[in-house]
Every structure is written in structure tokens, then in C-alpha cells.
Design an enzyme around this catalytic site. Structure first.
Site, short mmCIF file in Angstrom:
data_model
loop_
_atom_site.label_atom_id
_atom_site.label_comp_id
_atom_site.label_asym_id
_atom_site.label_seq_id
_atom_site.Cartn_x
_atom_site.Cartn_y
_atom_site.Cartn_z
N LEU A 132 -6.34 4.91 0.49
CA LEU A 132 -6.24 3.52 -0.17
C LEU A 132 -6.77 3.60 -1.67
O LEU A 132 -7.43 4.32 -2.23
CB LEU A 132 -7.62 2.76 0.50
CG LEU A 132 -7.47 2.65 2.01
CD1 LEU A 132 -8.56 1.80 2.52
CD2 LEU A 132 -6.13 1.91 2.46
N HIS A 133 -5.99 2.56 -2.45
CA HIS A 133 -5.98 2.45 -3.65
C HIS A 133 -6.45 1.11 -4.07
O HIS A 133 -6.48 0.11 -3.12
CB HIS A 133 -5.01 3.09 -4.52
CG HIS A 133 -3.69 2.37 -4.13
ND1 HIS A 133 -3.22 1.20 -4.15
CD2 HIS A 133 -2.67 3.20 -3.46
CE1 HIS A 133 -2.16 1.09 -3.67
NE2 HIS A 133 -1.63 2.36 -3.22
N GLY A 150 -4.51 -1.28 -5.03
CA GLY A 150 -3.51 -2.00 -4.37
C GLY A 150 -3.99 -2.46 -3.18
O GLY A 150 -3.86 -3.63 -2.71
N HIS A 151 -4.31 -1.75 -2.29
CA HIS A 151 -4.46 -1.88 -0.95
C HIS A 151 -5.94 -2.93 -0.65
O HIS A 151 -6.08 -3.78 -0.21
CB HIS A 151 -4.94 -0.81 -0.12
CG HIS A 151 -3.96 0.37 0.03
ND1 HIS A 151 -4.04 1.59 -0.51
CD2 HIS A 151 -2.74 0.19 1.00
CE1 HIS A 151 -2.94 2.32 0.04
NE2 HIS A 151 -2.31 1.39 0.68
N SER A 157 0.35 3.47 -6.15
CA SER A 157 1.07 4.10 -5.00
C SER A 157 0.28 5.39 -4.66
O SER A 157 -0.30 6.17 -5.27
CB SER A 157 2.39 4.51 -4.88
OG SER A 157 2.85 5.36 -4.22
#
Ligand code: PAF
Length: 281
Positions: free
Chosen positions: A24-25, A27-28, A183
Site C-alpha cells: 500500500l502507498h 494512493g491506496h 504505483s
């Protein structure tokens, strides 16, 4: 998972769902926050972490796809996620190791171009796993990222065509300060490749500038394509897979590109395949 989801349904609780492949980053995390906002107080947020083997082609990066479940669980806890669902391959695809898993969900129009033509079995894997996850989690609302623009369009179509009682929300792409879309695959990039990876964002920005300057007549898609090819050719480790200019709802390719059209591209940077997209507004 399904038993729990049915119990929530009987209690009248609203469920927001964020399907992920983990690692997870930010964005998530933005999708998780959006899911929380969508279900409101008293609602529940479920995140699934599952590196879905059927959406990877035989020569793709399934084996080296980055994984860090402990870190993912910590991040989910910090975001107040109610349930993290980590299904196994055996439970998602019973019998597949013996060759007797045989039911798939296939969307036949929106998957023909772009990711669908570069990765022929990809969307069959995505629609199948997402349909299965929807049946297991029984969400009221599911949140997807706009970075996978075609994927979001395909999921919306699947939900419409197969009558899933689920609202699909598409949340904006989160970017690094230099424009690179976040991403999990960015983790593969060497420092030199990371520098070149901004070419996708630069291509979108330049296409926007040209479409704006052209006014109502727009620009020929071929002219924009050559501009993108030149930008990518300027990066020693980059190779253009595709660039497409299309109508945002139907994904129908356009010959002339004016404001309101959408563009998407995929670029190999070294051994890493990156995708991005943007509205030409
Ligand atoms: O976008 C992704 O991470 C995946 O395609 C998804 C939707 C979780 C299905 O495996």
C-alpha cells in the site's frame, strides 16, 4: 468474509470496499479515506489484499510483485480500516492447481483496446476476481483509483451489465511532486529509471497544452502520438507500449482530439511497465 458481510447486512450496516493487491502507498490510503467518507459514521471499511494471479500474463511480474503484508496491516490499522481480507489462492480459485477452475467473468467491449490488447488475459482476471470479491464482501460502495482508468470503466460496465447492487466510486490519482503517479510498481525503478518515469506525466501535460491551444478543431491524434513518441525516445531506458486518445465513456478511439477527450499511455521504463492517463481539459 461472506458470513461476516451477511451479518453486517442483517444489522443494516453500510460497507465500503477497497480492493487492492497490497504494498500500500498513499494512493491506496486516499481510496481508504474516500471509502470511509462514503459510508459515513457507523459504516464499515473493508480492504482486501490479494495479488490476483489470473490478471498477470505468463511472462509478467507475478512472482516479483512487491509484497509487505505486515506493513500493509499496520497502515490499515492506522487508517482505521475495520477488516482486512487476505484470501488465499486456494479459496479464490478452488481447483485451479488441478486445472478444474473454469468460471470467468468477461467484458467484451471496453477491454479490447489499450491494456486489453497489450495484456490479453488481464481484464478477464480483473473482472473475475473483482466479481468474486464483491460476492464475498457484499459492499454497498467500492472505491477504485483513476490511475487504472480503463479498469474503472470495465468494472462500472460489469456492475451495470450484471446488476451488482454496488455503487462504484473512482477517486483521483495521487502523484509525486514531479507528477509520477503513485504505483506499487514504482518500487522496481532504479534511480536513473525513476528520473525518466516522469515522461508519462510530461506527455499528458504536453498533450493538454496542445489541445488547449488548438481550440474547437482539436489536434490530429497522429500528431499527438508522434509528440509522445518523441518524448519517450528522449529517455534512454524508456519504450512506448501504447498511447491512445479516446472518448472518456465509451473508450472509443478518436482521430481528432479536442478538449474533453481522454488520453492513456503505457511505457516500459527498463523492465517496469508504467501506466497513466488524464483528461485533456
Ligand atoms: O487495481 C488493482 O489493484 C487490481 O487490479 C484489483 C482491482 C485489486 C483486482 O485485483
Amino acid at each position: 468474509m461472506q458470513r461476516q458481510a451477511l451479518a453486517w447486512r442483517r444489522e443494516g450496516r453500510s460497507v465500503g470496499f477497497v480492493p487492492t493487491m497490497g504494498y500500500l502507498h498513499e494512493g491506496h490510503l486516499s481510496l481508504i479515506r474516500r471509502a470511509r467518507r462514503e459510508v459515513g459514521p457507523g459504516g464499515l471499511v473493508v480492504v482486501s489484499i490479494y495479488v490476483n494471479p489470473t490478471q498477470f500474463g505468463p511472462t509478467e511480474d507475478l512472482d516479483r510483485y512487491p509484497r509487505d503484508v505486515r506493513r500493509d496491516l499496520r497502515l490499515c490499522r492506522e487508517e482505521g480500516v475495520d477488516v482486512v481480507f487476505l484470501p488465499s489462492d486456494a479459496s479464490m480459485y478452488p481447483g485451479r492447481d488441478r486445472g478444474d477452475y473454469s468460471t470467468w467473468v468477461v467484458e467484451e467491449q471496453l477491454t479490447r483496446s489499450m491494456e486489453g490488447s497489450s495484456r490479453p488475459t488481464h481484464f478477464r482476471g480483473v473482472t473475475t476476481v473483482v466479481a468474486k470479491l464483491f460476492h464475498l464482501v457484499l459492499p454497498d460502495v467500492a472505491v477504485f483509483g483513476a490511475k487504472d482508468y480503463q479498469q474503472a470503466a470495465v468494472i462500472r460496465r460489469m456492475v451495470r451489465d450484471l446488476n451488482f447492487p454496488i455503487r462504484i466510486v473512482v477517486a483521483p490519482t495521487v502523484r509525486e511532486p514531479d507528477g509520477l503517479a503513485l504505483s506499487s510498481r514504482n518500487a522496481y525503478l532504479s534511480p536513473a529509471e525513476r528520473g525518466q518515469a516522469t515522461v508519462l506525466w510530461r506527455a499528458i501535460q504536453e498533450a493538454r497544452r496542445r489541445v488547449r491551444a488548438a481550440g474547437a478543431n482539436g489536434v490530429a491524434a497522429g500528431t499527438l502520438r508522434r509528440m509522445v513518441e518523441r518524448l519517450v525516445a528522449g529517455c534512454p531506458d524508456a519504450r512506448l507500449d501504447y498511447v491512445e486518445f479516446f472518448e472518456p465513456e465509451s473508450l472509443r478511439p478518436l482521430k481528432r482530439v479536442a478538449r474533453g477527450a481522454h488520453m492513456a499511455l503505457a511505457v516500459w521504463v527498463g523492465r517496469t511497465r508504467l501506466i497513466d492517463n488524464g483528461r485533456l481539459r
